[in-house]
Design a protein around this motif. Sequence first.
Motif, short mmCIF file in Angstrom:
data_model
loop_
_atom_site.label_atom_id
_atom_site.label_comp_id
_atom_site.label_asym_id
_atom_site.label_seq_id
_atom_site.Cartn_x
_atom_site.Cartn_y
_atom_site.Cartn_z
N VAL A 121 -8.42 0.73 1.88
CA VAL A 121 -7.27 -0.19 1.92
C VAL A 121 -6.38 0.00 0.71
O VAL A 121 -5.14 0.01 0.82
CB VAL A 121 -7.78 -1.65 2.01
CG1 VAL A 121 -6.63 -2.63 1.83
CG2 VAL A 121 -8.45 -1.89 3.36
N GLN A 122 -7.00 0.15 -0.46
CA GLN A 122 -6.20 0.36 -1.67
C GLN A 122 -5.39 1.65 -1.58
O GLN A 122 -4.23 1.69 -2.00
CB GLN A 122 -7.13 0.39 -2.89
CG GLN A 122 -7.76 -0.95 -3.22
CD GLN A 122 -6.75 -2.04 -3.49
OE1 GLN A 122 -5.72 -1.79 -4.13
NE2 GLN A 122 -7.02 -3.23 -3.02
N ARG A 123 -6.01 2.71 -1.03
CA ARG A 123 -5.27 3.98 -0.87
C ARG A 123 -4.12 3.82 0.12
O ARG A 123 -3.02 4.35 -0.10
CB ARG A 123 -6.22 5.09 -0.42
CG ARG A 123 -7.19 5.54 -1.51
CD ARG A 123 -7.86 6.85 -1.12
NE ARG A 123 -8.70 6.73 0.04
CZ ARG A 123 -9.99 6.36 0.00
NH1 ARG A 123 -10.54 6.08 -1.17
NH2 ARG A 123 -10.70 6.28 1.11
N TRP A 124 -4.34 3.07 1.21
CA TRP A 124 -3.26 2.84 2.18
C TRP A 124 -2.12 2.07 1.53
O TRP A 124 -0.94 2.36 1.76
CB TRP A 124 -3.80 2.08 3.39
CG TRP A 124 -4.83 2.86 4.17
CD1 TRP A 124 -5.02 4.21 4.16
CD2 TRP A 124 -5.80 2.33 5.08
NE1 TRP A 124 -6.05 4.56 4.98
CE2 TRP A 124 -6.55 3.44 5.58
CE3 TRP A 124 -6.11 1.06 5.53
CZ2 TRP A 124 -7.59 3.28 6.49
CZ3 TRP A 124 -7.16 0.88 6.45
CH2 TRP A 124 -7.87 2.00 6.92
N LYS A 125 -2.45 1.06 0.75
CA LYS A 125 -1.42 0.27 0.06
C LYS A 125 -0.64 1.13 -0.92
O LYS A 125 0.59 1.01 -1.05
CB LYS A 125 -2.06 -0.91 -0.67
CG LYS A 125 -2.57 -2.00 0.25
CD LYS A 125 -3.16 -3.16 -0.54
CE LYS A 125 -3.63 -4.28 0.39
NZ LYS A 125 -4.21 -5.40 -0.37
N GLN A 126 -1.34 2.02 -1.62
CA GLN A 126 -0.65 2.92 -2.56
C GLN A 126 0.31 3.85 -1.82
O GLN A 126 1.42 4.12 -2.31
CB GLN A 126 -1.68 3.73 -3.35
CG GLN A 126 -2.48 2.91 -4.35
CD GLN A 126 -3.59 3.70 -4.99
OE1 GLN A 126 -3.78 4.90 -4.70
NE2 GLN A 126 -4.36 3.07 -5.86
N LYS A 131 4.27 3.94 -2.47
CA LYS A 131 4.93 5.20 -2.81
C LYS A 131 6.11 5.46 -1.86
O LYS A 131 7.22 5.83 -2.30
CB LYS A 131 3.93 6.35 -2.73
CG LYS A 131 4.51 7.69 -3.11
CD LYS A 131 3.44 8.78 -3.02
CE LYS A 131 4.02 10.15 -3.36
NZ LYS A 131 3.00 11.22 -3.23
N SER A 132 5.89 5.26 -0.56
CA SER A 132 6.97 5.48 0.41
C SER A 132 8.11 4.48 0.19
O SER A 132 9.28 4.84 0.29
CB SER A 132 6.42 5.34 1.83
OG SER A 132 5.42 6.32 2.08
N GLN A 133 7.76 3.22 -0.11
CA GLN A 133 8.81 2.22 -0.34
C GLN A 133 9.63 2.56 -1.58
O GLN A 133 10.85 2.36 -1.60
CB GLN A 133 8.17 0.83 -0.49
CG GLN A 133 9.16 -0.30 -0.56
CD GLN A 133 10.03 -0.38 0.68
OE1 GLN A 133 9.52 -0.37 1.80
NE2 GLN A 133 11.34 -0.48 0.49
N GLU A 136 9.25 5.04 9.53
CA GLU A 136 7.95 5.66 9.26
C GLU A 136 7.04 4.69 8.50
O GLU A 136 5.84 4.60 8.78
CB GLU A 136 8.15 6.95 8.45
CG GLU A 136 8.78 8.09 9.24
CD GLU A 136 9.01 9.31 8.37
OE1 GLU A 136 8.73 9.23 7.16
OE2 GLU A 136 9.47 10.34 8.91
N ILE A 137 7.63 3.98 7.52
CA ILE A 137 6.84 3.01 6.76
C ILE A 137 6.32 1.91 7.67
O ILE A 137 5.15 1.51 7.61
CB ILE A 137 7.68 2.42 5.61
CG1 ILE A 137 7.98 3.49 4.56
CG2 ILE A 137 6.96 1.23 4.96
CD1 ILE A 137 8.93 3.03 3.46
N LEU A 138 7.19 1.39 8.53
CA LEU A 138 6.79 0.32 9.46
C LEU A 138 5.69 0.80 10.42
O LEU A 138 4.71 0.08 10.67
CB LEU A 138 8.01 -0.16 10.23
CG LEU A 138 7.77 -1.34 11.20
CD1 LEU A 138 7.27 -2.56 10.44
CD2 LEU A 138 9.05 -1.67 11.95
N THR A 139 5.85 2.01 10.93
CA THR A 139 4.84 2.57 11.83
C THR A 139 3.50 2.73 11.12
O THR A 139 2.43 2.40 11.66
CB THR A 139 5.31 3.93 12.37
OG1 THR A 139 6.56 3.78 13.04
CG2 THR A 139 4.28 4.52 13.33
N TYR A 140 3.55 3.24 9.89
CA TYR A 140 2.32 3.43 9.10
C TYR A 140 1.66 2.09 8.82
O TYR A 140 0.43 1.94 8.91
CB TYR A 140 2.66 4.15 7.80
CG TYR A 140 1.47 4.49 6.94
CD1 TYR A 140 0.72 5.64 7.17
CD2 TYR A 140 1.07 3.65 5.90
CE1 TYR A 140 -0.38 5.95 6.40
CE2 TYR A 140 -0.03 3.95 5.12
CZ TYR A 140 -0.74 5.11 5.37
OH TYR A 140 -1.84 5.40 4.59
#
Length: 309
Positions: free
Chosen positions: A54-59, A63-65, A100-104
């Motif tokens: 979860v922490q990696r997904w949030k990172q 990063k994308s944002q 892409e961010i929303l889909t991810y």
Amino acid sequence: MKTKKLILFTFAILCFGYMATAQRGVRIGYIDMEYILESVPEYREATTQLEGKVQRWKQDLEKSQKEVDQMKLNLANERVLLTPELIEEREEDIKVKEDEILTYQQARFGPNGDLMIQRRQLVQPIQDQVFNIVQEIAENKKYDFIFDKSADVVMLFAAKRNDISDEVLRSIERAGRRVQAQSKKEKREIEMQERLSPEKQEAMTEREKEMQAKREEREQAMAEKKEEREQAMEEKRSELDKALEEKQQEREKAIEDRKTEREEMMAKRQQERDSIRAAKKQEFEERRQKMIDDRERRRDSILNARQKN
């Protein structure tokens, strides 16, 4: 509204059960699924691993944002220099990136995302095991109702004596020991424990807890003594290293002093030799000058004699 209906439904069941079993009394128990889950080592380890994901997904999302924010900032700074076509292209790129961010985000954290799926996969086997154990306990101990304290059912009061969470945990632990048991002796011991009454099992569990506490206390004491010994040894090593360093410094100083003395002695001897050579040279020059003077006097004497004659 849903909670109220559930309370009314639960109350109706209790009333019906009480009327049906008024002669012997209603036996009600409850478990705390959250407590059970947190007490299972495999669940804790898997939860820790999931939290890491979860922490990696949030990172990744952060990063994308940040990339999108930088793209918007660059567009705002360069807008006056760009043609309408380039501005439109930049805005389209930003929208694509935001999509892409929303889909991810939905794929990872949505209702059907990876987080929810993996949590269900993590909890489901333990829930199934708890369900089977609860069925067995209810049948053996003649319980009429067993609730989950951590669920939506509102429990305004629950006596501790009706909590069978520890009993469920013991069954899970026994099942785990049966799987891990390798020797026949270990399997026989587990079977003997399972044949004991719940009261004896609980007493044995308490004794095991006391023995475990004593073992942990002994291990803690041994660890403290070991730490003290290591600290004492470290202090002795430090003192020894300091003494060796001081001796090394003394040896180096003595060597340096002897070297200085030799140099001073050699310089003194060189000075004496130079002084002797200078004295000899001066003496030689004096004798040579005297011989020259003597020859000149004899020559002058001979010339004077010749002139007189």
